[in-house]
Design a protein around this motif. Sequence first.
Motif, short mmCIF file in Angstrom:
data_model
loop_
_atom_site.label_atom_id
_atom_site.label_comp_id
_atom_site.label_asym_id
_atom_site.label_seq_id
_atom_site.Cartn_x
_atom_site.Cartn_y
_atom_site.Cartn_z
N LEU A 140 40.14 32.76 45.85
CA LEU A 140 38.95 33.58 46.07
C LEU A 140 39.31 34.92 46.70
CD1 LEU A 140 36.43 30.86 47.35
CD2 LEU A 140 36.48 31.99 45.11
N ALA A 141 40.21 34.91 47.70
CA ALA A 141 40.63 36.15 48.34
C ALA A 141 41.40 37.03 47.37
CB ALA A 141 41.47 35.84 49.58
N GLY A 142 42.05 36.41 46.40
CA GLY A 142 42.80 37.15 45.39
C GLY A 142 41.91 38.02 44.52
N LEU A 143 40.60 37.71 44.49
CA LEU A 143 39.67 38.55 43.74
C LEU A 143 39.51 39.91 44.41
CD1 LEU A 143 36.92 35.90 42.94
CD2 LEU A 143 38.65 36.80 41.38
N ALA A 144 39.64 39.92 45.75
CA ALA A 144 39.49 41.17 46.50
C ALA A 144 40.84 41.82 46.80
CB ALA A 144 38.75 40.90 47.81
N VAL A 145 41.87 41.03 47.00
CA VAL A 145 43.19 41.54 47.35
C VAL A 145 44.17 41.14 46.24
CG1 VAL A 145 45.04 41.56 49.06
CG2 VAL A 145 42.65 41.30 49.81
N PRO A 146 44.55 42.08 45.41
CA PRO A 146 45.47 41.74 44.30
C PRO A 146 46.76 41.09 44.81
CG PRO A 146 44.63 43.97 44.06
CD PRO A 146 44.19 43.49 45.41
#
Length: 194
Positions: free
Chosen positions: A136-142
């Motif tokens: 989920l955090a990877g959606l905001a932080v590549p």
Amino acid sequence: MTTATRTPAAIDTAALRELTKDGSGPRLLDVRTPGEFHTVHIPGAYNVPLDTLREHRVELLRHLDEDTVLICRSGARAAQAEQALADAGLPNLRVLQGGMVAWEAAGGPVTRGAARWELERQVRLIAGSIVLVSGLAGLAVPGLHLIGTAVGAGLTFAAVTNTCAMGMLLAKLPYNRGPRTDINSVIPALKSQP
């Protein structure tokens, strides 16, 4: 040089139940963590966690014989314990096939203590949470999703090698340790068993 992996001798739940029904039978060494052991174990079993067994296997050899059955949750740690004892000079030990999972499923008698989550369940919770949060955090932080990929690689390695670094780390938490196994009390108890 590659060493061949050997399969330890196994005993199924029905055979072990038959051998222990009158209170006699083989020695039962449960190699799970003290926390797991105190949650549920076979009556009459001695708790000698795998790390303790590896560390004190020479001392234990003097008090064990081939009429010993090694127990863990599913059989993997018991097989590792059997290998450690065989390497130290005590071959032909048996491993409870399917471990405590199979024993309980077959309705074998158990002694229960305070309920705790099993290590495998804790590993699933932690690994799943890391994968979910990093995804989920990877959606905001590549690139953050790669943490989940690393956890997946670790779980794959754990399956292939039949070891689990995360499980070993979780086993060291106070919640999982339970009362410490004192090898100096286990050895006299083994001596006194006929």
